[in-house]
Scaffold this active site. Structure first.
Site, short mmCIF file in Angstrom:
data_model
loop_
_atom_site.label_atom_id
_atom_site.label_comp_id
_atom_site.label_asym_id
_atom_site.label_seq_id
_atom_site.Cartn_x
_atom_site.Cartn_y
_atom_site.Cartn_z
N CYS A 1 10.72 -7.53 3.64
CA CYS A 1 10.85 -7.57 2.19
C CYS A 1 10.15 -8.81 1.66
O CYS A 1 10.47 -9.94 2.05
CB CYS A 1 12.31 -7.56 1.77
SG CYS A 1 12.55 -7.91 0.02
N CYS A 35 12.53 -11.39 0.03
CA CYS A 35 13.35 -12.08 1.04
C CYS A 35 12.50 -13.14 1.74
O CYS A 35 13.00 -14.24 2.04
CB CYS A 35 13.90 -11.09 2.06
SG CYS A 35 15.34 -10.15 1.47
N ASP A 46 5.95 -15.54 -11.73
CA ASP A 46 5.29 -14.29 -11.33
C ASP A 46 3.83 -14.58 -11.05
O ASP A 46 3.17 -15.34 -11.76
CB ASP A 46 5.43 -13.25 -12.45
CG ASP A 46 5.09 -11.85 -11.97
OD1 ASP A 46 6.02 -11.03 -11.86
OD2 ASP A 46 3.90 -11.58 -11.68
N HIS A 60 19.67 -9.54 -0.45
CA HIS A 60 18.80 -8.38 -0.64
C HIS A 60 19.58 -7.21 -1.22
O HIS A 60 20.45 -6.64 -0.57
CB HIS A 60 18.14 -7.95 0.68
CG HIS A 60 17.24 -6.77 0.48
ND1 HIS A 60 15.93 -6.88 0.11
CD2 HIS A 60 17.50 -5.43 0.52
CE1 HIS A 60 15.41 -5.68 -0.05
NE2 HIS A 60 16.34 -4.78 0.19
N ASN A 107 13.08 -3.42 -13.52
CA ASN A 107 12.58 -2.08 -13.31
C ASN A 107 13.28 -1.48 -12.10
O ASN A 107 13.41 -2.15 -11.06
CB ASN A 107 11.07 -2.10 -13.05
CG ASN A 107 10.29 -2.57 -14.27
OD1 ASN A 107 10.59 -2.16 -15.38
ND2 ASN A 107 9.32 -3.44 -14.07
N HIS A 162 13.19 -5.37 -4.10
CA HIS A 162 14.25 -6.40 -4.03
C HIS A 162 14.58 -6.69 -5.48
O HIS A 162 13.68 -7.10 -6.25
CB HIS A 162 13.74 -7.64 -3.28
CG HIS A 162 14.74 -8.76 -3.14
ND1 HIS A 162 15.05 -9.35 -1.93
CD2 HIS A 162 15.48 -9.42 -4.07
CE1 HIS A 162 15.94 -10.32 -2.11
NE2 HIS A 162 16.21 -10.39 -3.41
N HIS A 198 15.05 -7.77 -9.01
CA HIS A 198 14.50 -8.96 -9.69
C HIS A 198 14.52 -8.74 -11.19
O HIS A 198 14.39 -7.61 -11.68
CB HIS A 198 13.08 -9.27 -9.20
CG HIS A 198 12.14 -8.12 -9.28
ND1 HIS A 198 12.12 -7.11 -8.34
CD2 HIS A 198 11.17 -7.80 -10.19
CE1 HIS A 198 11.18 -6.23 -8.67
NE2 HIS A 198 10.60 -6.61 -9.79
N HIS A 234 12.71 -9.97 -14.67
CA HIS A 234 11.58 -10.63 -15.30
C HIS A 234 12.10 -11.38 -16.53
O HIS A 234 12.76 -10.78 -17.38
CB HIS A 234 10.55 -9.60 -15.79
CG HIS A 234 9.98 -8.73 -14.71
ND1 HIS A 234 8.72 -8.94 -14.17
CD2 HIS A 234 10.48 -7.65 -14.07
CE1 HIS A 234 8.47 -8.02 -13.25
NE2 HIS A 234 9.51 -7.21 -13.17
P1 5GP Z 1 8.14 -4.87 -10.57
O1 5GP Z 1 6.88 -4.13 -10.92
O2 5GP Z 1 8.66 -4.46 -9.20
O3 5GP Z 1 9.19 -4.85 -11.63
O4 5GP Z 1 7.72 -6.40 -10.49
C1 5GP Z 1 7.21 -7.02 -9.36
C2 5GP Z 1 6.59 -8.29 -9.82
O5 5GP Z 1 6.37 -9.11 -8.69
C3 5GP Z 1 5.24 -8.11 -10.52
O6 5GP Z 1 5.29 -8.64 -11.83
C4 5GP Z 1 4.26 -8.85 -9.61
O7 5GP Z 1 3.26 -9.54 -10.33
C5 5GP Z 1 5.17 -9.81 -8.87
N1 5GP Z 1 4.71 -10.16 -7.53
C6 5GP Z 1 4.27 -9.30 -6.57
N2 5GP Z 1 3.96 -9.97 -5.46
C7 5GP Z 1 4.20 -11.28 -5.71
C8 5GP Z 1 4.07 -12.48 -4.93
O8 5GP Z 1 3.67 -12.47 -3.76
N3 5GP Z 1 4.41 -13.65 -5.53
C9 5GP Z 1 4.87 -13.70 -6.82
N4 5GP Z 1 5.15 -14.92 -7.32
N5 5GP Z 1 5.00 -12.59 -7.59
C10 5GP Z 1 4.68 -11.40 -7.03
ZN ZN Z 2 14.71 -8.56 -0.05
#
Ligand code: 5GP
Ligand code: ZN
Length: 112
Positions: free
Chosen positions: A3, A6, A29, A45, A85, A96, A98, A100
């Site tokens: 993950c 994680c 992000d 997790h 989301n 995982h 999260h 925003h």
């Molecule tokens: P989701 O689309 O799942 O709601 O959001 C995932 C978020 O994680 C996205 O906004 C993406 O830019 C961010 N993200 C993906 N990989 C990484 C990473 O390796 N490091 C950081 N800091 N953000 C990441």
């Molecule tokens: Zn995780």
């Protein structure tokens, strides 16, 4: 477990940390959608909001307790938006849980 978040919590993948406590980790992000775009995650997790139960909800509560501190530190005095989301229709890309935290400009009214 394989993950991404994680691994970020464990320090195996670098991140720009903005806040951490026993339960919560927050970092910038990698692809910001606003001048300030911070991801706030439980260290435990949980794949998404679908895994929030009476037993796991403390981890979500800890996230929301941390958010006002994180927003204040980031200077989001004008307000901010918190989004999570869940699943394919919402375009969840990291499995995982999260949250925003977006701010630093007037955000659009439309959320989808
Ligand atoms: P989701 O689309 O799942 O709601 O959001 C995932 C978020 O994680 C996205 O906004 C993406 O830019 C961010 N993200 C993906 N990989 C990484 C990473 O390796 N490091 C950081 N800091 N953000 C990441
Ligand atoms: Zn995780």
């Amino acid at each position: 477990m394989d993950c991404l978040f994680c691994k970020i919590v464990a320090g195996e993948i670098p991140s720009k940390k903005v806040y951490e406590n026993e339960y919560v980790y927050a970092f910038h992000d990698i692809n910001p959608q606003a001048p300030t775009h911070i991801l706030v995650i439980p260290k435990k997790h949980l794949a998404s909001t679908d895994e929030v139960t009476g037993e796991t909800s403390v981890h979500v509560a800890k996230v929301f307790e941390a958010i006002p501190h994180i927003a204040a530190e980031a200077g989001l005095t004008g307000g901010y938006r918190v989004i999570t989301n869940c699943g394919a229709d919402a375009c969840q890309s990291v499995r995982h849980l999260h949250f925003h935290v977006l701010g630093g400009k007037q955000l659009p009214e439309n959320m989808g």
